[in-house]
Write a protein that holds these residues in place. Structure first.
Motif, PDB file in Angstrom:
ATOM      1  N   MET A 283       0.812  -1.214   0.000  1.00  0.00           N
ATOM      2  CA  MET A 283       0.000   0.000   0.000  1.00  0.00           C
ATOM      3  C   MET A 283       0.849   1.268   0.000  1.00  0.00           C
ATOM      4  N   ASP A 284       2.163   1.110   0.056  1.00  0.00           N
ATOM      5  CA  ASP A 284       3.090   2.243   0.044  1.00  0.00           C
ATOM      6  C   ASP A 284       2.779   3.249   1.158  1.00  0.00           C
ATOM      7  N   ALA A 285       2.450   2.713   2.327  1.00  0.00           N
ATOM      8  CA  ALA A 285       2.230   3.572   3.500  1.00  0.00           C
ATOM      9  C   ALA A 285       3.596   3.921   4.106  1.00  0.00           C
ATOM     10  N   SER A 286       3.605   4.871   5.043  1.00  0.00           N
ATOM     11  CA  SER A 286       4.863   5.312   5.654  1.00  0.00           C
ATOM     12  C   SER A 286       4.974   4.835   7.093  1.00  0.00           C
ATOM     13  N   LEU A 287       6.175   4.442   7.462  1.00  0.00           N
ATOM     14  CA  LEU A 287       6.475   4.064   8.845  1.00  0.00           C
ATOM     15  C   LEU A 287       7.382   5.136   9.428  1.00  0.00           C
ATOM     16  N   VAL A 288       7.195   5.429  10.709  1.00  0.00           N
ATOM     17  CA  VAL A 288       8.028   6.458  11.321  1.00  0.00           C
ATOM     18  C   VAL A 288       8.735   5.888  12.549  1.00  0.00           C
ATOM     19  N   HIS A 289      10.053   5.878  12.460  1.00  0.00           N
ATOM     20  CA  HIS A 289      10.892   5.340  13.543  1.00  0.00           C
ATOM     21  C   HIS A 289      11.149   6.433  14.580  1.00  0.00           C
ATOM     22  N   CYS A 290      10.891   6.093  15.851  1.00  0.00           N
ATOM     23  CA  CYS A 290      11.016   7.055  16.947  1.00  0.00           C
ATOM     24  C   CYS A 290      11.964   6.463  18.001  1.00  0.00           C
ATOM     25  N   PRO A 291      13.260   6.454  17.737  1.00  0.00           N
ATOM     26  CA  PRO A 291      14.166   5.638  18.565  1.00  0.00           C
ATOM     27  C   PRO A 291      14.317   6.097  20.011  1.00  0.00           C
ATOM     28  N   THR A 292      14.357   7.414  20.288  1.00  0.00           N
ATOM     29  CA  THR A 292      14.531   7.781  21.709  1.00  0.00           C
ATOM     30  C   THR A 292      13.278   7.419  22.508  1.00  0.00           C
ATOM     31  N   SER A 293      12.135   7.445  21.852  1.00  0.00           N
ATOM     32  CA  SER A 293      10.895   7.044  22.512  1.00  0.00           C
ATOM     33  C   SER A 293      10.885   5.538  22.748  1.00  0.00           C
ATOM     34  N   ASN A 294      11.323   4.790  21.756  1.00  0.00           N
ATOM     35  CA  ASN A 294      11.266   3.323  21.861  1.00  0.00           C
ATOM     36  C   ASN A 294      12.168   2.804  22.966  1.00  0.00           C
ATOM     37  N   THR A 295      13.296   3.460  23.195  1.00  0.00           N
ATOM     38  CA  THR A 295      14.152   3.035  24.306  1.00  0.00           C
ATOM     39  C   THR A 295      13.633   3.626  25.619  1.00  0.00           C
ATOM     40  N   PHE A 296      13.166   4.878  25.576  1.00  0.00           N
ATOM     41  CA  PHE A 296      12.705   5.536  26.813  1.00  0.00           C
ATOM     42  C   PHE A 296      11.473   4.840  27.403  1.00  0.00           C
ATOM     43  N   ILE A 297      10.486   4.548  26.544  1.00  0.00           N
ATOM     44  CA  ILE A 297       9.259   3.897  27.043  1.00  0.00           C
ATOM     45  C   ILE A 297       9.437   2.375  27.078  1.00  0.00           C
ATOM     46  N   GLY A 298      10.557   1.903  26.549  1.00  0.00           N
ATOM     47  CA  GLY A 298      10.840   0.468  26.620  1.00  0.00           C
ATOM     48  C   GLY A 298      10.038  -0.359  25.628  1.00  0.00           C
ATOM     49  N   SER A 299       9.901   0.149  24.397  1.00  0.00           N
ATOM     50  CA  SER A 299       8.984  -0.479  23.443  1.00  0.00           C
ATOM     51  C   SER A 299       9.612  -1.592  22.625  1.00  0.00           C
ATOM     52  N   GLY A 300      10.859  -1.410  22.193  1.00  0.00           N
ATOM     53  CA  GLY A 300      11.499  -2.436  21.360  1.00  0.00           C
ATOM     54  C   GLY A 300      12.380  -1.810  20.307  1.00  0.00           C
ATOM     55  N   LEU A 301      12.938  -2.678  19.460  1.00  0.00           N
ATOM     56  CA  LEU A 301      13.969  -2.256  18.507  1.00  0.00           C
ATOM     57  C   LEU A 301      13.426  -2.316  17.081  1.00  0.00           C
ATOM     58  N   PHE A 302      13.235  -1.175  16.490  1.00  0.00           N
ATOM     59  CA  PHE A 302      12.725  -1.050  15.112  1.00  0.00           C
ATOM     60  C   PHE A 302      13.696  -1.708  14.140  1.00  0.00           C
ATOM     61  N   ASP A 303      13.151  -2.423  13.172  1.00  0.00           N
ATOM     62  CA  ASP A 303      13.990  -3.164  12.212  1.00  0.00           C
ATOM     63  C   ASP A 303      14.294  -2.304  10.988  1.00  0.00           C
ATOM     64  N   MET A 304      15.094  -1.264  11.190  1.00  0.00           N
ATOM     65  CA  MET A 304      15.371  -0.340  10.082  1.00  0.00           C
ATOM     66  C   MET A 304      15.981  -1.059   8.884  1.00  0.00           C
ATOM     67  N   ALA A 305      17.021  -1.854   9.134  1.00  0.00           N
ATOM     68  CA  ALA A 305      17.731  -2.470   8.005  1.00  0.00           C
ATOM     69  C   ALA A 305      16.790  -3.381   7.215  1.00  0.00           C
ATOM     70  N   GLY A 306      16.021  -4.189   7.925  1.00  0.00           N
ATOM     71  CA  GLY A 306      15.119  -5.122   7.245  1.00  0.00           C
ATOM     72  C   GLY A 306      14.023  -4.398   6.478  1.00  0.00           C
ATOM     73  N   LEU A 307      13.463  -3.365   7.105  1.00  0.00           N
ATOM     74  CA  LEU A 307      12.361  -2.647   6.459  1.00  0.00           C
ATOM     75  C   LEU A 307      12.861  -1.858   5.251  1.00  0.00           C
ATOM     76  N   MET A 308      14.058  -1.277   5.359  1.00  0.00           N
ATOM     77  CA  MET A 308      14.598  -0.545   4.219  1.00  0.00           C
ATOM     78  C   MET A 308      14.944  -1.502   3.083  1.00  0.00           C
ATOM     79  N   ALA A 309      15.450  -2.692   3.438  1.00  0.00           N
ATOM     80  CA  ALA A 309      15.777  -3.674   2.395  1.00  0.00           C
ATOM     81  C   ALA A 309      14.511  -4.095   1.644  1.00  0.00           C
ATOM     82  N   GLU A 310      13.365  -4.071   2.340  1.00  0.00           N
ATOM     83  CA  GLU A 310      12.095  -4.395   1.674  1.00  0.00           C
ATOM     84  C   GLU A 310      11.575  -3.237   0.829  1.00  0.00           C
TER      85      GLU A 310
END
Ligand code: GUN
Ligand code: ZN
Length: 426
Positions: A283-310
């Motif tokens: 669908m060519d939607a957009s994903l937005v990576h929020c790394p300081t939030s993901n570590t601060f709130i303890g959410s998890g590790l975004f798969d930048m390399a994998g998602l960009m490779a796709e």
């Protein structure tokens, strides 16, 4: 009036995730940018531009780096004053800190004061465009658009819609969310540099009826953006399963209601299933990576390399106040650290691209902002690559622009931001 900025000018020529990262940009040492009427009129060697445009007003930045202004693709300006609130994970953090603060935005004066403070804090950090959630209150939307308009700033924002699982005074209804969003959209979208984003907060705080109303509104105004949250924490995903038992997965709760297509911005998108990833790409939607939030709130590790490779469309963002910084430099550093924890370090070119062209591309604005190219809007950030003693002593060892820039990405703060030009104005 013609203006010339001289310095080292960095232009991206290609997507650094698609070819050799170090070759994705051109740096013109002794370079210059000619600005006229809020646009980048010419880019070249300083000697040439100074000779060709002798009447231009010149600002000399020596060997500072002139790059595109930073584009922050997901923030909550109403959370400015609760940034760095201790000790909670997502749902508790929302209930304990966020919702009480957002209730204050019934007060238009408080909203405007926060909007001004927020835009000041981001500008000193080199950010020239933000995409923000507001609160459920229309006043909070007017406040941010007004404040951005006064600064000539390109902005994306929308009224946050919530009709369940939020305190009484922080809930709208499916109908009022539709009506208020439509009024605000008609008022602001396309006015100057403003763009509207239809903004259901996330599936847990909207009934299916409200998501459907947002989908109906988007169908009426397909040219606007739509922003929300997706798969940030595991308990959130479990909760979505309970609330939407018939949906295939979290992404499907949006798609079923007309909220998945190009122009949809999904914040976080950490814990995605294979189906969700494939569908987002399709669908060519957009994903937005929020790394300081993901570590601060303890959410998890975004798969930048994998998602960009796709070939996914990905932007970068602070997510203040879940994120712990207003700075896109700090955010690039956190993206690097998250990449390291996944065993996939990002190249400095990839980090800077994400904070400029990548985010602009996520917003479908890559032809307007996020790069230094003739004809694009003149939003520029000037960086001192030796802004502190610690960075300076590292910087002298650099052999190329990426080694010169990386210490500033990792250790730089607002002291590295020498200047910021918005719409061709300093
Ligand atoms: N999910 C729904 N609302 C929010 C929010 O305000 N911040 C973050 N980080 N996640 C959310
Ligand atoms: Zn958010």
């Amino acid at each position: 009036m013609q203006k010339i900025l001289t310095g080292q000018v960095l232009q991206f020529l290609a997507n650094p995730f698609e070819g050799p990262a170090e070759e994705s940009a051109r740096v013109i040492t002794d370079g210059a940018v000619l600005v006229e009427g809020g646009r980048i009129a010419k880019v070249g060697r300083a000697a040439d531009l100074l000779a060709d445009y002798p009447r231009a007003v010149v600002t000399r930045y020596g060997d500072h780096l002139i790059c595109a202004g930073f584009v922050d693709a997901h923030v909550h300006y109403p959370q400015t004053a609760i940034i760095a609130s201790w000790g909670k994970r997502l749902i508790d953090w929302l209930n304990t800190y966020t919702f009480p603060e957002e209730m204050r935005f019934t007060d238009a004066g408080f909203a405007r004061e926060t909007a001004d403070r927020y835009l000041d804090l981001t500008r000193v950090n080199g950010t020239t465009t933000v995409t923000s959630f507001c609160t459920i209150h229309p006043e909070s939307v007017d406040a941010l658009f007004d404040a951005a308009e006064a600064r000539g700033q390109r902005i994306v924002a929308g009224k946050t819609c919530m009709d369940r699982n939020a305190p009484d005074r922080l809930r709208d209804t499916a109908q009022s969310a539709y009506d208020d969003s439509k009024t605000l959209l008609e008022k602001w979208h396309g006015r100057g540099r403003a763009s509207y984003a239809i903004t259901p907060r996330f599936s847990p705080t909207s009934t299916p009826e409200q998501l459907a109303a947002m989908g109906a509104l988007w169908a009426e105004y397909p040219e606007v953006l739509m922003q929300t949250h997706l798969s940030e924490q595991l308990d959130e995903i479990e909760w979505v399963k309970e609330l939407y038992p018939n949906s295939r997965d979290y992404l499907d709760t949006y798609e079923e209601h007309g909220l998945l297509r190009p122009g949809a911005l999904f914040g976080h998108a950490i814990h995605l299933t294979d189906r969700e990833r494939a569908r987002l790409k399709e669908m060519d939607a957009s994903l937005v990576h929020c790394p300081t939030s993901n570590t601060f709130i303890g959410s998890g590790l975004f798969d930048m390399a994998g998602l960009m490779a796709e070939g996914q469309r990905v932007g970068l963002a602070t997510d203040t106040g879940g994120g712990s910084s207003f700075s896109m430099l700090r955010t690039m550093a956190a993206a690097y650290e998250v990449g390291q924890l996944r065993g996939t370090p990002l190249h400095p070119a990839q980090l800077l691209w994400l904070a400029t062209q990548g985010s602009a591309r996520a917003l479908q604005m890559e032809g307007k902002i996020g790069n230094i190219v003739e004809g694009m809007e003149a939003d520029l950030t000037v960086l001192d690559l030796a802004s502190t003693p610690a960075i300076a002593q590292r910087h002298v060892r650099a052999n190329d622009i990426w080694e010169a820039l990386f210490p500033t990405i990792m250790m730089g703060d607002d002291r590295a931001v020498v200047d910021c030009w918005i719409n061709g104005e300093r």
